[in-house]
Design an enzyme around this catalytic site. Sequence first.
Site, mmCIF file in Angstrom:
data_model
loop_
_atom_site.group_PDB
_atom_site.id
_atom_site.type_symbol
_atom_site.label_atom_id
_atom_site.label_comp_id
_atom_site.label_asym_id
_atom_site.label_seq_id
_atom_site.Cartn_x
_atom_site.Cartn_y
_atom_site.Cartn_z
ATOM 1 N N LYS A 54 0.827 -1.208 0.000
ATOM 2 C CA LYS A 54 0.000 0.000 0.000
ATOM 3 C C LYS A 54 0.863 1.261 0.000
ATOM 4 C CE LYS A 54 -3.670 -2.421 2.513
ATOM 5 N NZ LYS A 54 -4.361 -2.599 3.803
ATOM 6 N N GLN A 98 -5.230 -1.714 9.647
ATOM 7 C CA GLN A 98 -4.793 -3.014 9.152
ATOM 8 C C GLN A 98 -5.273 -4.128 10.081
ATOM 9 O OE1 GLN A 98 -3.035 -3.520 6.224
ATOM 10 N NE2 GLN A 98 -3.514 -5.666 6.613
ATOM 11 N N ASP A 123 -11.199 2.165 3.235
ATOM 12 C CA ASP A 123 -11.345 0.718 3.133
ATOM 13 C C ASP A 123 -12.814 0.316 2.969
ATOM 14 O OD1 ASP A 123 -9.007 -0.717 3.008
ATOM 15 O OD2 ASP A 123 -8.654 -0.690 5.169
#
Length: 837
Positions: A54, A98, A123
């Site tokens: 990322k 995460q 996300d």
Amino acid sequence: FLVCFLFFVINCKEEKKNTLAIHLVEGLADHLFLLTYVFQVGDRDDSNLYITMKLKAAAEIGISASHVRLPKTATEDEVLRCIVTVNENPEVHGLIVQLPLDSVNTMDPEKVINAVAPEKDVDGLTSINAGKLSRGNLGDCFIPCTPKGCMELIRQTGDMAGKNAVVIGRSKVVGAPMYSLLLWSHATVTSCHSKTTDLAVGRADILVVGAGRAEMVKGAWVKQGAVVIDCGINHVPASGVRVVGDVHYPSAKERAGYITQVPGGVGPMTVAMLMENTVQSAKHFLKTYQPRKWNISYTKLKPQKSQPSDTTLAHSCTPKTIGQLAREVGLFSKEVEPYGTTRAKVRLEIINRFKAQPDGKYVVVTGITPTPLGEGKATTTLGLAQALGAHLHVNSFACVCQPSQGSYFGVKGGGVGGGYSQVLPREEVHLYHSLGPLRRRSVEGPDSSPLCFRYIFYFSRGPCNLCVGHKHAQAAFLDCLKHPHLQGELCRSVASEVMAVLVLSTSLEDMRCRLARTVVAYSRVGNPVTTEDLGISGVLAALMREAVMPNLMQTMEGSPVFVHTCPLSDIAPGNSSILADQIALKLVGPEGFVVTEAGGGAETGMERFVDIKCRASGLCPDVMVMVASVRALKMHGGGPAERITDWLLNDCNLTLLENGCIHLKRQVENAMAFGLPVVVAINTFSSDTGAELELVCARAKQAGGVEAVPCSPWAEGGAGAVELGQAVRRAADTPHRMNFLYDLEIPIVNKIRTIARSMYGADNVELLPEAQRKSTLFSKQGLANLPVCMAKTHHDAERKGVPTGFTLLVRDVSVHAGAGFLYASVGWVSTEALMRP
């Protein structure tokens, strides 16, 4: 970089790859600087790998990505606090948590994910975004990155409408959102999972697999020409570790029209969609963002012709929550300490965060010499702030004093405004909570001589106030006062120097220093004894650690207000605190306005504001607003107070008004003596006539006012002060340079004489013996270079208009060494036996 995101397809033409690349470039190329945060708890190898991907992807397209790794020992509360901090930072456009959370402490992943602000949830995993997706609000939510990437791939193969689609898996990350996306793209969707007896794969035109089982879907199951999207990532032992998907790729590719491989298919697309979501977040932010402009909501007022009481009006409005107001003006949650739902303390650390930001425009509201009816300075202050913010659409903050705690439980209107221009909730401005007395039984000074106490402290601590020396504490100190070496009585609460210290402090440390040099007693030989000498300055500072923070509240229209300090204007500056003004000036930004109030008339309150408060703060006003009213000017013109309603509410009396305008002229000249542009605000009442208002406007301009504007903030709120707000904005652009009335180095008597002649129109001053003795003493003690606060009325109230040709008698001179000024007593101030040095 974009090419590496393209999926591997069988018989896929080159132009389809280019189409996808162009689509992604359109979303990314026009943004050069974006910022996203990646939060990680622990140090899992697989998480580190995904985060590295990322960060690399972000760097290659110009997104600044910050990786924040919290240790395994991090608690859920620590993680949530970190997330809230990023939520409130307008410079961050995306926030990624995460998973999994690798902590030794128990954490609820759902709670952590839902702590992310939905508008930064790139996300797409929060419940709010998931709910919007399931209801088909695709344009108003972030779509989870893997399903979004899958849809991008499927879209390249043709139209989905009417196709049979099968989704294997129902996870919140892939299966469930995939089902919704296909459904709202008009496909006929079947959702399969571990409990499904017939997977129905054979009839699927579109097959999306995210079951987490290695190679479970065999090639023979796949319909000829189907689109197959494999979202699985499985590690299987072989000669080393082999990564495979949920579909048996070698056999399935022989039947599929399009298929993704693992690795290299959906994974890179997921990262690409994460970047695109971040761009979308930034674009959405830019649509509503204006540099240094608040995104604030205001309440629309509906004034009634037959206006109810102030209290009834206040109760008819529902204020915003203090958390919402704080966010709207740019405060972070860690910078406010809420007290209930409608008020909060603002921490002083905010000054450091905004240190580099230029201050806004600084407007001070003063008035003519007050009459018994009141001229409406506080109401005009609040109405002007509402007009600037809610109607002229500039950042605007009001700073007012707390109401003095006089009769009627302190509810006398002062400081909270009135009508449609008042502070909400009205009653909460007046709440006090007792902390208890601070006693000092020591009766010997540093030089071992008996002490003659000047005053004894009594604190009341709460979200809004800190009172000192309250008379109700007297009973608690009778044992001290009966001591043979102690003399004197308690001072009036708001007459205390400690409140003046609170007004003039520019920081927590400055407050502590001022408290340390506060003189509380004199030895019998005349030496001053400070709180530092008694060893209690630290205690005082600790007790005031909350009181020093300004109180955030709001007006009836939802404009922010700082309500802070209530120093008696008899023997103190009579202004709101410097810290409130400083913080407000930073929050509004260089194009915004802070409207603060100076207590008393221009000859007293305005003079103290400039010569005492501005000297201490280093701040210079850009505009002075002079509040006057027709009815008050009639009284100054000779109208008898005992028959006030006879001449006030009947036919207009231009003769009285013309005489009263002489007083207005003098006050405008007083204000102009400080070198600042003056706007005259005529606070109107229903009894005023057009002829009267025209006369006052004309005389105000002749006196030197930049503009003279009628306003009706009491009856109409901000809408009634729009013209005043426009005049203030124009005046703020007028070149100006503030000057003080006197130099600090001149003798005390000369400072008093300068004020008396310049502001009051006196021919001379005469210091009575006690005042002369004190002046000499303070000069010997090195206090002659302090500014002077003229205490109480400077002339006989029966003398109307512009009194001249009189000698000002000064009966006493005292010192507030901690606050940093002398005060000369002209009238009789009810301080009840302040002890003589």
